[in-house]
Write a protein that holds these residues in place. Structure first.
Motif, mmCIF file in Angstrom:
data_model
loop_
_atom_site.group_PDB
_atom_site.id
_atom_site.type_symbol
_atom_site.label_atom_id
_atom_site.label_comp_id
_atom_site.label_asym_id
_atom_site.label_seq_id
_atom_site.Cartn_x
_atom_site.Cartn_y
_atom_site.Cartn_z
ATOM 1 N N LEU A 74 1.493 6.876 -6.486
ATOM 2 C CA LEU A 74 0.170 8.101 -6.973
ATOM 3 C C LEU A 74 0.938 9.264 -6.806
ATOM 4 C CD1 LEU A 74 -2.658 8.174 -7.530
ATOM 5 C CD2 LEU A 74 -3.275 8.271 -4.797
ATOM 6 N N ALA A 75 1.646 9.598 -5.839
ATOM 7 C CA ALA A 75 2.267 11.069 -5.595
ATOM 8 C C ALA A 75 3.120 11.183 -6.803
ATOM 9 C CB ALA A 75 3.121 11.007 -4.240
ATOM 10 N N LEU A 106 -7.322 3.202 -5.732
ATOM 11 C CA LEU A 106 -6.809 2.821 -4.527
ATOM 12 C C LEU A 106 -7.925 3.035 -3.331
ATOM 13 C CD1 LEU A 106 -3.198 4.651 -3.802
ATOM 14 C CD2 LEU A 106 -3.892 2.119 -4.565
ATOM 15 N N ASP A 107 -8.993 3.883 -3.773
ATOM 16 C CA ASP A 107 -9.983 4.009 -2.837
ATOM 17 C C ASP A 107 -10.884 2.510 -2.742
ATOM 18 O OD1 ASP A 107 -9.531 6.288 -2.048
ATOM 19 O OD2 ASP A 107 -11.036 7.049 -3.561
ATOM 20 N N ARG A 148 -3.973 11.796 -10.895
ATOM 21 C CA ARG A 148 -4.060 11.373 -9.615
ATOM 22 C C ARG A 148 -5.532 10.948 -9.230
ATOM 23 N NH1 ARG A 148 -5.419 12.039 -4.616
ATOM 24 N NH2 ARG A 148 -3.613 11.757 -2.905
ATOM 25 N N HIS A 204 0.814 -1.368 -0.107
ATOM 26 C CA HIS A 204 -0.163 -0.076 -0.172
ATOM 27 C C HIS A 204 0.731 1.258 -0.104
ATOM 28 C CE1 HIS A 204 -4.172 -1.782 0.528
ATOM 29 N NE2 HIS A 204 -3.627 -2.416 1.208
ATOM 30 N N ALA A 205 1.956 1.147 0.715
ATOM 31 C CA ALA A 205 3.010 2.243 0.702
ATOM 32 C C ALA A 205 3.640 2.578 -0.610
ATOM 33 C CB ALA A 205 3.924 2.201 1.922
ATOM 34 N N ALA A 218 -8.816 -0.181 -0.986
ATOM 35 C CA ALA A 218 -8.977 -0.140 0.741
ATOM 36 C C ALA A 218 -9.987 -0.694 1.263
ATOM 37 C CB ALA A 218 -8.915 1.555 0.882
ATOM 38 N N ALA A 229 -6.609 7.511 -7.981
ATOM 39 C CA ALA A 229 -7.066 7.533 -6.494
ATOM 40 C C ALA A 229 -8.257 6.682 -6.415
ATOM 41 C CB ALA A 229 -7.231 8.970 -5.961
ATOM 42 N N ALA A 269 0.888 3.993 -2.784
ATOM 43 C CA ALA A 269 0.614 5.572 -2.384
ATOM 44 C C ALA A 269 1.773 6.454 -2.952
ATOM 45 C CB ALA A 269 0.618 5.729 -1.059
#
Length: 218
Positions: free
Chosen positions: A110-111, A183-184, A176, A103-104, A187, A180, A107
């Protein structure tokens, strides 16, 4: 060229020339032309072109000539049809297997995608890494081999279609936001929801790519 990786270096350079549109769709070129430009013999050029033909980027002919594969809406549909068969299911299984470090990494990717300073190569690499990290926990080596071929085949269509958006100041935000959403869904650890999110993502990308090909064709 480093002697131990001549074929890899030639493959990389010819691929870069195609993706940068220095070699245009449908353009013919000779093995000797590429060999002279890169300072190598015909042998590694021939091997590189065989690899690139397997990625859907060139069409080789008998003798010493080749051609950049023309853009084809039918080929693009076929690539995305195969991606839809593989990626949503893998992502659905992977969402239950992703760890904290996974997950890190997602993320972090994504950044990077949201960084307005990125060039086309960096954007593609960040995009590739994001989707690879998303699917990797559930993917077999064969899944990754097949997906690698499909991603390579789709790349020049995506670059041509999205390239015109790079000057839009809102494009990093759009990139992004699009990822995102994935990723949502991840999660929530709901395989069905993740599969649907990936499917919708592929649908949008194919539509943009098809519009780009139509615009180029006039």
């Amino acid at each position: 060229m480093r002697p131990l990786s001549v074929v890899e270096e030639v493959t990389k350079e010819v691929r870069r020339s195609i993706l940068a549109a220095e070699l245009r769709p449908g353009q013919e070129f000779s093995l000797r032309e590429i060999a002279d430009r890169l300072g190598v013999s015909n042998i590694p050029v021939r091997e590189a072109l065989i690899r690139l033909e397997g990625q859907g980027l060139v069409v080789t002919a008998r003798g010493r000539s080749a051609m950049v594969a023309p853009l084809s809406r039918e080929d693009l549909r076929a690539v995305y049809r195969m991606r839809r068969r593989i990626e949503p299911g893998l992502a659905g299984r992977a969402c239950l297997m992703l760890t904290g470090p996974d997950h890190a990494r997602l993320a972090a990717n994504l950044a990077v995608l949201a960084d307005a300073r990125l060039g086309p190569d960096e954007i593609h690499e960040a995009h590739h890494q994001f989707h690879l990290e998303l699917l990797r926990p559930a993917a077999t080596d064969w899944d990754l081999r097949v997906l690698g071929m499909l991603w390579h085949a789709a790349e020049r269509y995506v670059r041509l279609s999205f390239g015109g958006r790079d000057s839009d100041p809102d494009e990093p935000r759009r990139r992004r936001a699009a990822h995102a959403l994935l990723l949502d869904a991840v999660a929530q650890r709901d395989p069905g929801l993740v599969s649907q999110a990936v499917l919708a993502h592929l649908d949008v990308n194919e539509r943009i790519a098809q519009d780009g090909v139509a615009a180029i064709a006039g």
